[in-house]
Scaffold this motif. Structure first.
Motif, mmCIF file in Angstrom:
data_model
loop_
_atom_site.group_PDB
_atom_site.id
_atom_site.type_symbol
_atom_site.label_atom_id
_atom_site.label_comp_id
_atom_site.label_asym_id
_atom_site.label_seq_id
_atom_site.Cartn_x
_atom_site.Cartn_y
_atom_site.Cartn_z
ATOM 1 N N TYR A 92 2.542 0.897 63.335
ATOM 2 C CA TYR A 92 3.457 0.525 64.433
ATOM 3 C C TYR A 92 2.842 -0.945 64.716
ATOM 4 C CZ TYR A 92 5.426 4.962 65.075
ATOM 5 O OH TYR A 92 6.283 6.035 64.920
ATOM 6 N N GLN A 93 1.408 -1.025 64.911
ATOM 7 C CA GLN A 93 0.832 -2.493 65.060
ATOM 8 C C GLN A 93 1.104 -3.561 64.122
ATOM 9 O OE1 GLN A 93 -3.400 -2.068 65.260
ATOM 10 N NE2 GLN A 93 -3.237 -0.369 67.160
ATOM 11 N N TRP A 94 1.166 -3.113 62.842
ATOM 12 C CA TRP A 94 1.814 -4.082 61.801
ATOM 13 C C TRP A 94 3.150 -4.498 61.955
ATOM 14 C CZ3 TRP A 94 -0.711 -1.116 56.972
ATOM 15 C CH2 TRP A 94 -2.203 -1.247 57.117
ATOM 16 N N LYS A 95 4.067 -3.732 62.485
ATOM 17 C CA LYS A 95 5.552 -3.824 62.847
ATOM 18 C C LYS A 95 5.308 -4.948 63.723
ATOM 19 C CE LYS A 95 9.718 -1.803 64.342
ATOM 20 N NZ LYS A 95 10.197 -0.826 65.172
ATOM 21 N N ARG A 96 4.807 -4.609 64.990
ATOM 22 C CA ARG A 96 4.728 -5.368 66.154
ATOM 23 C C ARG A 96 4.187 -6.803 65.864
ATOM 24 N NH1 ARG A 96 3.133 -1.073 68.948
ATOM 25 N NH2 ARG A 96 0.801 -1.517 68.814
ATOM 26 N N ARG A 97 3.159 -6.887 65.051
ATOM 27 C CA ARG A 97 2.715 -8.234 64.607
ATOM 28 C C ARG A 97 3.426 -9.067 63.781
ATOM 29 N NH1 ARG A 97 -3.304 -5.953 64.322
ATOM 30 N NH2 ARG A 97 -3.830 -5.704 66.566
ATOM 31 N N GLY A 98 4.630 -8.323 63.133
ATOM 32 C CA GLY A 98 5.366 -8.866 62.117
ATOM 33 C C GLY A 98 4.874 -8.992 60.766
ATOM 34 N N VAL A 108 12.990 -1.818 56.714
ATOM 35 C CA VAL A 108 14.345 -2.237 55.900
ATOM 36 C C VAL A 108 15.580 -1.798 56.342
ATOM 37 C CG1 VAL A 108 12.940 -2.443 53.765
ATOM 38 C CG2 VAL A 108 14.050 -0.143 54.370
ATOM 39 N N ASN A 109 15.780 -0.868 57.217
ATOM 40 C CA ASN A 109 16.975 -0.615 57.964
ATOM 41 C C ASN A 109 17.177 -0.979 59.470
ATOM 42 O OD1 ASN A 109 14.673 1.251 58.639
ATOM 43 N ND2 ASN A 109 16.020 2.833 59.444
ATOM 44 N N ARG A 110 18.403 -1.114 59.952
ATOM 45 C CA ARG A 110 18.284 -1.531 61.255
ATOM 46 C C ARG A 110 18.768 -0.455 62.362
ATOM 47 N NH1 ARG A 110 18.424 -7.016 61.512
ATOM 48 N NH2 ARG A 110 18.978 -7.976 59.317
ATOM 49 N N LYS A 111 19.098 0.761 61.852
ATOM 50 C CA LYS A 111 19.143 1.755 62.564
ATOM 51 C C LYS A 111 18.549 3.028 62.315
ATOM 52 C CE LYS A 111 24.082 0.488 63.498
ATOM 53 N NZ LYS A 111 25.473 0.927 63.280
ATOM 54 N N GLY A 112 18.343 3.887 63.370
ATOM 55 C CA GLY A 112 17.384 5.054 63.202
ATOM 56 C C GLY A 112 15.976 4.811 62.901
ATOM 57 N N TRP A 113 15.164 5.875 62.527
ATOM 58 C CA TRP A 113 13.924 5.562 62.292
ATOM 59 C C TRP A 113 13.542 4.710 61.201
ATOM 60 C CZ3 TRP A 113 11.371 7.950 65.973
ATOM 61 C CH2 TRP A 113 11.905 9.005 66.686
ATOM 62 N N PRO A 114 12.496 3.736 61.734
ATOM 63 C CA PRO A 114 12.056 2.734 60.710
ATOM 64 C C PRO A 114 11.736 3.166 59.594
ATOM 65 C CG PRO A 114 10.642 2.975 62.435
ATOM 66 C CD PRO A 114 11.676 3.753 62.720
ATOM 67 N N ARG A 115 11.993 2.378 58.265
ATOM 68 C CA ARG A 115 11.693 2.682 57.002
ATOM 69 C C ARG A 115 11.060 1.482 56.437
ATOM 70 N NH1 ARG A 115 12.684 7.722 55.082
ATOM 71 N NH2 ARG A 115 12.391 7.130 52.982
ATOM 72 N N TYR A 116 10.158 1.603 55.893
ATOM 73 C CA TYR A 116 9.181 0.326 55.090
ATOM 74 C C TYR A 116 9.358 0.639 53.715
ATOM 75 C CZ TYR A 116 7.610 0.466 60.021
ATOM 76 O OH TYR A 116 7.699 0.711 61.099
ATOM 77 N N ARG A 117 9.569 -0.611 53.018
ATOM 78 C CA ARG A 117 9.407 -0.681 51.346
ATOM 79 C C ARG A 117 7.883 -0.426 51.287
ATOM 80 N NH1 ARG A 117 12.617 -5.232 49.691
ATOM 81 N NH2 ARG A 117 11.379 -6.226 51.362
ATOM 82 N N ALA A 118 7.631 0.689 50.367
ATOM 83 C CA ALA A 118 6.361 0.846 49.968
ATOM 84 C C ALA A 118 5.333 -0.205 49.203
ATOM 85 C CB ALA A 118 6.453 1.906 48.715
ATOM 86 N N MET A 119 5.905 -1.180 48.702
ATOM 87 C CA MET A 119 5.351 -2.187 48.018
ATOM 88 C C MET A 119 4.693 -3.406 49.426
ATOM 89 S SD MET A 119 3.909 -3.696 45.558
ATOM 90 C CE MET A 119 4.585 -2.939 44.258
ATOM 91 N N ASP A 120 5.535 -3.442 50.400
ATOM 92 C CA ASP A 120 5.277 -4.020 51.463
ATOM 93 C C ASP A 120 4.149 -3.472 52.230
ATOM 94 O OD1 ASP A 120 7.229 -5.866 51.016
ATOM 95 O OD2 ASP A 120 8.748 -5.062 52.505
ATOM 96 N N VAL A 121 4.022 -2.298 52.342
ATOM 97 C CA VAL A 121 2.974 -1.459 53.023
ATOM 98 C C VAL A 121 1.847 -1.606 52.305
ATOM 99 C CG1 VAL A 121 2.218 0.945 53.785
ATOM 100 C CG2 VAL A 121 4.600 0.173 54.173
ATOM 101 N N LEU A 122 1.798 -1.260 50.904
ATOM 102 C CA LEU A 122 0.357 -1.427 50.088
ATOM 103 C C LEU A 122 -0.206 -2.832 50.213
ATOM 104 C CD1 LEU A 122 1.408 0.959 47.308
ATOM 105 C CD2 LEU A 122 0.155 1.337 49.185
ATOM 106 N N THR A 172 8.825 6.466 55.638
ATOM 107 C CA THR A 172 8.963 6.581 56.959
ATOM 108 C C THR A 172 7.426 6.046 57.515
ATOM 109 O OG1 THR A 172 8.074 9.003 56.934
ATOM 110 C CG2 THR A 172 10.382 8.505 57.016
ATOM 111 N N THR A 173 7.218 6.126 58.811
ATOM 112 C CA THR A 173 5.935 5.603 59.496
ATOM 113 C C THR A 173 4.951 6.682 58.983
ATOM 114 O OG1 THR A 173 7.227 4.434 61.280
ATOM 115 C CG2 THR A 173 4.955 5.086 61.625
ATOM 116 N N PRO A 174 5.073 7.798 59.152
ATOM 117 C CA PRO A 174 3.720 8.822 58.759
ATOM 118 C C PRO A 174 3.684 8.652 57.161
ATOM 119 C CG PRO A 174 5.662 9.994 60.261
ATOM 120 C CD PRO A 174 6.425 8.746 59.780
#
Length: 72
Positions: free
Chosen positions: A30-36, A41-55, A14-16
């Motif tokens: 949120y800034q990284w998301k806005r900037r692309g 990885v999901n289209r509905k609900g609260w955003p979830r990010y792949r751990a490897m992508d975040v790192l 999740t974001t936190p």
């Protein structure tokens, strides 16, 4: 607490959780998301990010800023 065990290419956060793992605030995620830089990885609900992508985004940002380590 976020763990870095297991298959990080399949783990989603999740974001936190992503913020905690990257050592940044949720606003930065949120800034990284806005900037692309991060795409949920999901289209509905609260955003979830792949751990490897975040790192990877965190490491890239740190390298571009000329920082070699995370400060607490």
């Amino acid at each position: 607490m976020v763990t870095l065990d297991g298959d990080l290419s399949r783990t989603t956060w999740t974001t936190p959780q992503a913020a905690e793992a990257a050592g940044v605030t949720p606003d930065v995620i949120y800034q990284w998301k806005r900037r692309g830089k991060l795409v949920p990885v999901n289209r509905k609900g609260w955003p979830r990010y792949r751990a490897m992508d975040v790192l990877q985004v965190e490491a890239s940002t740190r390298q571009r800023a000329g920082r070699t380590h995370v400060t607490a």
